[in-house]
Design an enzyme around this catalytic site. Structure first.
Site, mmCIF file in Angstrom:
data_model
loop_
_atom_site.group_PDB
_atom_site.id
_atom_site.type_symbol
_atom_site.label_atom_id
_atom_site.label_comp_id
_atom_site.label_asym_id
_atom_site.label_seq_id
_atom_site.Cartn_x
_atom_site.Cartn_y
_atom_site.Cartn_z
ATOM 1 N N ARG C 76 18.455 -19.416 -31.454
ATOM 2 C CA ARG C 76 19.467 -18.846 -30.577
ATOM 3 C C ARG C 76 18.938 -17.587 -29.871
ATOM 4 O O ARG C 76 18.998 -17.467 -28.640
ATOM 5 C CB ARG C 76 20.698 -18.479 -31.414
ATOM 6 N N LYS C 106 -4.435 -16.331 -42.425
ATOM 7 C CA LYS C 106 -5.751 -15.979 -42.950
ATOM 8 C C LYS C 106 -5.833 -14.512 -43.355
ATOM 9 O O LYS C 106 -6.884 -14.044 -43.772
ATOM 10 C CB LYS C 106 -6.828 -16.284 -41.905
#
Lengths: 330, 330, 330
Positions: C76, C106
């Site tokens: 939204r 990572k």
């Protein structure tokens, strides 16, 4: 032998004619570029740096549609390509998880997917988990394909932006002293870079890496065959004091499997920090393909020789140049 | 009785006035289109094929915003709609996983979601997992809604592009001999196609399918009531030799549950291959809604009668036409 | 003490100069806005409501690129920002699942990610799961950052659109009688609204909530210190009969953990229905941040005093105004 798949496929093909007369059809692997083509591409990239908002240059790809077909996520690379396309006025169709592409999941071949997607777009940027996928896509498509990384294989736009960054920062590509540091066994980045820089004269390369992730023999033999001097060293400080470029890389944890101990030993071994900066020549630069963990300490960032974020930005210009060349020609 | 939900809801409504005087408000189900409306839409689709890059036509939807609200992934369909919108100069807001739409996950009704999204866009393209969802959305929205597939229910733009492809390739829709092959029980594509083609004169339909996935009685009875000749056959070669269109479909593994043995038996039974091409009339075509597994062999692709990738491309033109008609009118 | 993290950090800073002379650099928290700045922003939002398709206003951000960097999904909010950008002619780079951003996964820091993304775009809209993340991003980025919600912390554009809606619907912000209903303990929306409305004169606030989710003392003390009258009540009907605004909120199930019984008791306690409408003054409005479950019954929607979908739409205008101010200035 499985490692061979991470080879960059040395000297397979390089039959493009040089200069402005060559037509770029696809970008599949670093090997397709020779010195002259690189020079020409870098010249276009340089022009891309100059393009102002709402200038005519910023509209050159208006009406063109790029499909980013990503079979594995790589947000950084995807955003870089999409930014490049939009900076030139082009539009983008995005698939971030093409692997779950309903069709692929149902067993559709890559070739069939490409035949469908080429009907919706003017150029395909593809990331795939399988080595060779980009070549297969290019063989199928009648529109240009750019390889944005195919598994352990190629990531040619990264290789180009690395070389471009050296040229841009140091001012030349001949007579470069280059230190490659970190994971030299698994990093396709450093392998491609070593390969491309060998096209230039009077280059010297230093390999600095933990024993478990040393540069493989195929690249060393290739360099030797090209007359490029190379040397292995375990002394990062000494190498840094002699280099124009220190190219640091991340030790990839995912390569070590269960051997966390080996990973921990390897990752802490060669760190670029203030001490390295202290011996690094004033004109030299630190590069890194990013993401960076702690192999470059944060206090290095403020030094003007820390070139890694400029390097990332250069990726934008290189990709703008390639999109321009593939869609509009020279 | 559960199968009834995959019914295409025969003859429920068709009260649109015909010709250019009609106003297209939403695209919800194949039944809303009669012969005259189809003719008019196909004419617009044909104009869409002619639009050149950077022509005024390519800017006709400039300033318009399409929201693709996909409650289940369907990358192929999504890209086709998004390409259509962008080819006409429009812009797109994408939600690929609206099911995880934080609001929907928290229990928001579809109607509330639609009321919010219509505030952000000019047209909504919706894919949903529940039959009837598109109709509910259209009843709520004050902007146009296009059904891009709602569960086992409707996928009207696929039905339109199929009929358009026959008209485009064969040159007519009356007096067509049509072979429907493969999974006729579960494929909403072939059910919708049978329904729509029945609006034309002198049509003959052959059903060729494994026993476990035969065409259901509702469609057969409908065709009979409309005076459309149909016939079941187990001889694909003979059918192919008499048809203008062979419409092959994928046997959907997901419909067989544990019965892999039945699936394997069914999927290998009717394959379109070189042998079928050998008996197929010269003017005839092979269609397939894609994705294709091995129910059409790869060596068929090069034959000019293999129309399935052109069919996919026609989806682009049909969707361009619908977007134009819904947003700008005739 | 953990609750403190959901504090809106009262009175930390508000040192922007007022009026057109102020330059908006980032949008990080509700506290950065004072009365005069709000007045000016609302004036721009009002202009945004007037922008017609293909007018010059609709092209004011042409050439600008917004990156939506969402570390948790909020379709939204994302669509609202992206619609705002595109309604002004700007372009968007989208990352819906930045948390799985390969780099973040990572171990890349937020700061490094920001440094890369700012190279690709002109403004960053960020949603993050950690309180304070937006402030860190803004401290790093040399381009504007908008906080689109950071964990239990801030969601300043929601706060702005709430205040804008009151001004837009009631015609003033001084002398407002405001009933806050539902989950007042966890809802950052009502906390921010209470905070902002306290900047106006002669305001009276009624708190109507189940005991388990009462408004916390920090806000009550703050209101008292600002001379704002407030009162707790358990009689929604009586409160509704006296208010200009009834602001209903969802009881958030996820806050109750195993205690479904407490949740069920709390959620059914204060419902806005026809009975409430019957006593609500004619000029008053019902607001709700959405998504709504059954705390407002569906039969309320048709009443002109039901303002919640207009409120959602106001979010679009507020975001258009902020994008304009951050990128082009006053």
């Amino acid at each position: 032998q499985k490692c061979q798949c991470s080879s960059i496929g040395l000297e397979k093909s390089s039959s493009l004619s040089t200069g402005k007369s060559f037509q770029l059809d696809d970008v599949i692997e670093a090997q397709q570029f020779d010195r002259d083509i690189l020079t020409d591409i870098f010249e276009v990239a340089r022009e891309m740096e100059m393009i102002e908002k709402n200038s005519s240059g910023s509209k050159m790809l208006r009406g063109y549609l790029m499909a980013t077909l990503f079979y594995e996520p790589s947000t950084r690379t995807r955003l870089s390509f999409e930014s490049a396309m939009k900076r030139l006025g082009g539009e983008v169709l995005t698939t971030e998880n093409a692997r779950e592409f309903s069709s692929a999941a149902k067993g559709e071949t890559l070739e069939d997917t490409i035949r469908t997607v080429e009907g919706y777009s003017d150029i395909i940027v593809m990331r795939h988990f399988e080595s060779g996928a980009a070549r297969r896509a290019a063989a199928t498509a009648s529109i240009p394909v750019i390889n944005a990384g195919d598994g352990p294989g190629q990531h040619p736009t990264q290789a180009l932006l690395d070389v471009y960054t050296i040229e841009r920062e140091i001012g030349r590509l001949d007579s470069i002293k280059l230190g490659l540091v970190g994971d030299l066994a698994n990093g396709r980045t450093v392998r491609s870079l070593a390969y491309l820089i060998a096209k230039y004269k009077d280059v010297k390369i230093y390999f600095v890496s933990p024993d478990v992730v040393k540069m493989k023999d195929d690249i060393k033999e290739y360099l030797t065959s090209k007359g490029v001097e190379w040397e292995e060293s375990s002394d990062l400080m000494e190498v840094a004091s002699k280099c124009d470029v220190v190219y640091q890389t991340r030790i990839q944890r995912e390569r070590f499997g269960e051997r966390i101990d080996l990973y921990e030993a390897a990752r802490g071994k060669y760190i670029v920090d203030k001490n390295v900066l202290n011996v690094l020549p004033k004109h030299a630069i630190i590069m890194h393909p990013l993401p960076r963990l702690d192999e470059i300490t944060l206090d290095v960032d403020a030094d003007p020789r820390a070139a890694y974020f400029r390097q990332a930005k250069n990726g934008l210009y290189i990709r703008m140049a390639l999109l321009k060349l593939l869609l509009l020609g020279w």
